[in-house]
Design an enzyme around this catalytic site. Structure first.
Site, PDB file in Angstrom:
ATOM      1  N   ASP A 135     -21.798  19.550  54.232  1.00 38.80           N
ATOM      2  CA  ASP A 135     -22.926  20.494  54.281  1.00 38.80           C
ATOM      3  C   ASP A 135     -24.296  19.813  54.168  1.00 38.80           C
ATOM      4  O   ASP A 135     -24.530  18.997  53.272  1.00 38.80           O
ATOM      5  CB  ASP A 135     -22.751  21.484  53.130  1.00 38.80           C
ATOM      6  CG  ASP A 135     -23.563  22.734  53.308  1.00 38.80           C
ATOM      7  OD1 ASP A 135     -24.809  22.632  53.265  1.00 38.80           O
ATOM      8  OD2 ASP A 135     -22.981  23.816  53.496  1.00 38.80           O
ATOM      9  N   SER A 168     -27.000  24.042  57.004  1.00 33.63           N
ATOM     10  CA  SER A 168     -25.924  24.979  56.703  1.00 33.63           C
ATOM     11  C   SER A 168     -26.163  26.334  57.372  1.00 33.63           C
ATOM     12  O   SER A 168     -26.241  26.422  58.588  1.00 33.63           O
ATOM     13  CB  SER A 168     -25.778  25.111  55.185  1.00 33.63           C
ATOM     14  OG  SER A 168     -24.530  25.645  54.833  1.00 33.63           O
TER      15      SER A 168
END
Length: 262
Positions: free
Chosen positions: A155, A39
């Protein structure tokens, strides 16, 4: 020579802490042999590995105003995600990555994303750099899943908020791990709204997962301290408190880190 890995964790706007930490490491003569990121860690790590520095990254951020960040928000149909992500991708391409591929990197990089079908982490080490970053920053609910060659990703922090183990598998002897999901909890009870409770639960899971991945003596853990709060974590225009938290942590622990490396 001992191969040192650098693992950069997920954590939205708290990722600015990664920039301060990398700057201090480089000034101290500590350059990693390989970087991994999930991320926010994937985004900062990709920039660092492509350019070999992050001074220009924080300079770009400093020039941006709140309105510049808000312009990147392109609202989507709420059934798939709140933000389309098209404007963000275009911005990252124009200002950060162009059409770079992993083969152009100055430092080897592993980008972690979560395969939505297999429920397993995917580690990108080749192909288009921006695609890998977009897959890794695709926060569920905020962005729709990101498609790469018919496969959908969310993510990287969902399963691996701090991708440490992959660096050992790639041959690193020691790993400096930066956990940006370490929180100093407030004395006051947080508001018991649906969003606040969900965000508190999410942060607890991320922090626990990160800590479980850093039990080895071959891992040096850096944990900048933050107060939990989903609203603060998506205020990307408010970079300085997160940057300073990273700066404070690395300066405090740098002597111990140098001793550990030697």
């Amino acid at each position: 020579m001992t191969k040192i890995g650098l693992a950069l964790g997920s954590g939205s706007a708290r990722g600015y802490a990664h920039i301060a930490i990398i700057q201090t490491l480089l000034k101290a003569g500590i350059t990693p042999s390989m970087v991994s990121g999930s991320s926010a860690g994937a985004l900062v790590g990709a920039y660092f590995c492509l350019h070999g520095e992050v001074d220009s990254l924080i300079q770009k951020i400093q020039k941006m105003e709140r309105k510049d960040f808000l312009k990147l928000v392109d609202l989507a149909h709420p059934k798939r995600g709140l933000i389309k992500g098209v404007k963000i991708k275009q911005f990252l391409k124009e200002h950060f990555f162009k059409d770079a591929t992993f083969s152009k990197l100055k430092i080897p990089l592993v980008v972690c994303a979560t395969n939505l079908k297999t429920h397993e982490p995917t580690y990108f080490t080749k192909g288009n750099l921006l695609d890998a970053v977009m897959a890794s920053i695709c926060l569920p609910g905020l962005f729709p899943p990101y498609e790469i060659r018919g496969r959908y990703y969310i993510d990287g922090g969902v399963l691996e908020p701090l991708p440490v183990e992959v660096l050992f598998k790639k041959g690193m002897a020691k790993v400096i791990a930066v956990n940006i999901n370490h929180f100093v909890y407030r004395h006051k009870q947080p508001k018991l709204t649906a969003i606040s409770v969900l965000s508190e639960a999410f942060y607890m899971m991320m922090e626990k997962l990160s800590n479980l991945q850093c039990l080895s003596e071959d891992i040096f853990l850096l944990q900048p301290k933050f107060e939990p709060g989903f609203g603060d974590s998506i205020k990307f225009y408010n970079w300085e408190p997160f940057y300073r938290a990273g700066e404070k942590e690395i300066k405090k622990l740098l002597p111990k880190l140098k001793a550990w490396l030697s």
